[in-house]
Design a protein around this motif. Structure first.
Motif, mmCIF file in Angstrom:
data_model
loop_
_atom_site.group_PDB
_atom_site.id
_atom_site.type_symbol
_atom_site.label_atom_id
_atom_site.label_comp_id
_atom_site.label_asym_id
_atom_site.label_seq_id
_atom_site.Cartn_x
_atom_site.Cartn_y
_atom_site.Cartn_z
ATOM 1 N N ASP A 128 28.445 66.100 -34.687
ATOM 2 C CA ASP A 128 29.157 65.424 -35.763
ATOM 3 C C ASP A 128 30.240 66.395 -36.227
ATOM 4 O O ASP A 128 29.992 67.599 -36.343
ATOM 5 C CB ASP A 128 28.216 65.105 -36.927
ATOM 6 N N VAL A 129 31.436 65.888 -36.485
ATOM 7 C CA VAL A 129 32.545 66.787 -36.790
ATOM 8 C C VAL A 129 33.322 66.336 -38.014
ATOM 9 O O VAL A 129 33.266 65.173 -38.426
ATOM 10 C CB VAL A 129 33.526 66.900 -35.592
ATOM 11 N N VAL A 130 34.058 67.266 -38.569
ATOM 12 C CA VAL A 130 34.997 66.996 -39.650
ATOM 13 C C VAL A 130 36.356 67.533 -39.224
ATOM 14 O O VAL A 130 36.479 68.693 -38.826
ATOM 15 C CB VAL A 130 34.562 67.658 -40.975
ATOM 16 N N GLU A 187 33.454 62.351 -38.571
ATOM 17 C CA GLU A 187 33.275 61.536 -37.365
ATOM 18 C C GLU A 187 31.913 61.835 -36.755
ATOM 19 O O GLU A 187 31.617 62.984 -36.430
ATOM 20 C CB GLU A 187 34.392 61.842 -36.365
ATOM 21 N N GLY A 188 31.093 60.813 -36.622
ATOM 22 C CA GLY A 188 29.768 61.008 -36.047
ATOM 23 C C GLY A 188 28.746 60.100 -36.710
ATOM 24 O O GLY A 188 29.079 59.050 -37.259
ATOM 25 N N ASN A 189 27.496 60.518 -36.669
ATOM 26 C CA ASN A 189 26.430 59.748 -37.305
ATOM 27 C C ASN A 189 26.637 59.732 -38.816
ATOM 28 O O ASN A 189 26.705 60.798 -39.445
ATOM 29 C CB ASN A 189 25.073 60.374 -36.970
ATOM 30 N N PRO A 190 26.744 58.548 -39.425
ATOM 31 C CA PRO A 190 27.057 58.465 -40.862
ATOM 32 C C PRO A 190 26.080 59.228 -41.743
ATOM 33 O O PRO A 190 26.489 59.846 -42.732
ATOM 34 C CB PRO A 190 26.996 56.959 -41.151
ATOM 35 N N LYS A 216 28.040 62.750 -43.508
ATOM 36 C CA LYS A 216 28.368 62.740 -44.933
ATOM 37 C C LYS A 216 28.046 64.084 -45.579
ATOM 38 O O LYS A 216 28.794 64.582 -46.417
ATOM 39 C CB LYS A 216 27.624 61.615 -45.641
ATOM 40 N N GLY A 217 26.916 64.670 -45.195
ATOM 41 C CA GLY A 217 26.575 65.991 -45.712
ATOM 42 C C GLY A 217 27.534 67.051 -45.224
ATOM 43 O O GLY A 217 27.951 67.939 -45.980
ATOM 44 N N TYR A 275 37.079 60.838 -45.885
ATOM 45 C CA TYR A 275 36.710 59.541 -45.312
ATOM 46 C C TYR A 275 35.743 59.757 -44.156
ATOM 47 O O TYR A 275 35.765 60.804 -43.498
ATOM 48 C CB TYR A 275 37.941 58.802 -44.773
ATOM 49 N N VAL A 276 34.930 58.745 -43.917
ATOM 50 C CA VAL A 276 34.063 58.720 -42.744
ATOM 51 C C VAL A 276 34.582 57.611 -41.836
ATOM 52 O O VAL A 276 34.715 56.460 -42.254
ATOM 53 C CB VAL A 276 32.594 58.450 -43.121
ATOM 54 N N VAL A 277 34.890 57.960 -40.608
ATOM 55 C CA VAL A 277 35.413 56.977 -39.652
ATOM 56 C C VAL A 277 34.260 56.188 -39.044
ATOM 57 O O VAL A 277 33.265 56.761 -38.606
ATOM 58 C CB VAL A 277 36.223 57.672 -38.545
ATOM 59 N N GLY A 278 34.399 54.888 -39.036
ATOM 60 C CA GLY A 278 33.358 54.042 -38.458
ATOM 61 C C GLY A 278 33.667 52.580 -38.705
ATOM 62 O O GLY A 278 34.721 52.225 -39.242
#
Length: 225
Positions: free
Chosen positions: A116-118, A132-135, A139-140, A161-164
Motif C-alpha cells: 500500500d502506498v502514498v 493507493e491500496g487496501n482502504p 488510511k492509516g 485522498y484515497v484512490v478507489g
C-alpha cells in the motif's frame, strides 16, 4: 519538410495505438464514432437543403462531423484507458505524473509491506497526498504521512485522498480534475520553498511499476522529475 514528415507517422501511429487499445475495451467504438459522424453530417446537410445552401452546409457538416467524431472518440478512449489502469499498482502515480505543469510529484513517499502506498504532489494548491491500496490499511498509512508533512509545512494546506471505487474514495478518472480544481493558495516561489522543506522527509526511490500504454486524452507519458 523532413521534420514534418517524421512527426506525422508518429502521430498516426499513436492514434492507431489508442484506437486499438480502446477497441479492446469497447468493441463498438468504431461503429459509434462513425454513426456520430454520419448523423451529424446528414443533419447539417439536410438543413442546408432547407435553406437552399447545400454546398456550404456540406462543408460545414463535414467539419462539424469530424469534430463530433473526435470528441466522442476522445471520451471513449479516456474511459477505456482509465478502465485499464484501474486496480493496477502505480495507477494513481501514473495519473499524478500527468497532472500538468506546476505540480511536483513524488511517487511512493510511504509504503508498507503489503505494498500500500502514498504518493505526494506539491503545487500552488498546497500538498496533496494520495493513498493507493487496501482502504483499511492505506488510511492509516495516509494519516501518518499527513502528520509528518503537517509538522514540516504546518502553514500549508495538506489535502489527502484515497484512490478507489468505493463510497468516499476518489476514482482515477476524477483524480486529475480534483487536483486542478483545488483553490490556489501558494505562489510559485512559495511552492518551491515547500518542496525544499519536504525534502527533509526524504524522497525514497519507488520500485512500484507504472502501468504502460496509452493514457487518457490530454495526458502525456510519465517523466522523471
Amino acid at each position: 519538410m523532413a521534420r514534418k514528415t517524421s512527426e506525422n507517422p508518429g502521430r498516426l501511429a499513436q492514434i492507431a495505438q489508442t484506437y486499438k487499445m480502446t477497441r479492446q475495451a469497447d468493441p463498438r467504438v468504431g461503429l459509434i464514432v462513425a454513426a456520430v459522424g454520419i448523423v451529424t453530417f446528414g443533419v447539417i446537410l439536410a438543413l442546408g437543403f432547407l435553406i437552399d445552401h447545400p454546398i456550404w452546409a456540406g462543408i460545414l457538416g463535414f467539419l462539424l462531423a469530424f469534430l463530433a467524431m473526435a470528441v466522442v472518440f476522445g471520451r471513449r478512449a479516456e474511459k477505456a484507458a482509465f478502465g485499464q489502469l484501474e486496480g493496477k499498482p502505480g495507477a494513481a502515480a501514473a495519473v499524478l505524473q500527468n497532472v500538468g505543469r506546476g505540480w511536483t510529484v513524488t511517487p511512493a513517499v510511504a509504503m508498507n509491506k503489503s505494498q500500500d502506498v502514498v504518493h505526494r504532489a506539491v503545487g500552488k494548491a498546497g500538498v496533496v497526498l494520495i493513498g493507493e491500496g487496501n482502504p483499511n490499511r492505506v488510511k492509516g498509512l495516509l494519516a501518518n504521512e499527513k502528520k509528518k508533512v503537517s509538522r514540516i509545512v504546518y502553514d500549508v494546506p495538506v489535502h489527502d485522498y484515497v484512490v478507489g471505487t468505493a463510497e468516499g474514495e476518489l476514482s482515477l478518472k476524477k483524480l486529475r480534475t480534483t487536483l486542478l480544481r483545488l483553490p490556489r493558495t501558494l505562489t510559485g516561489p512559495q511552492t518551491t520553498q515547500v518542496n525544499d522543506r519536504l525534502r527533509a522527509l526524504g524522497d525514497p526511490m519507488s520500485k512500484l511499476p507504472i502501468p504502460k500504454g496509452p493514457l487518457p486524452k490530454g495526458m502525456r507519458m510519465p517523466k522523471g522529475r
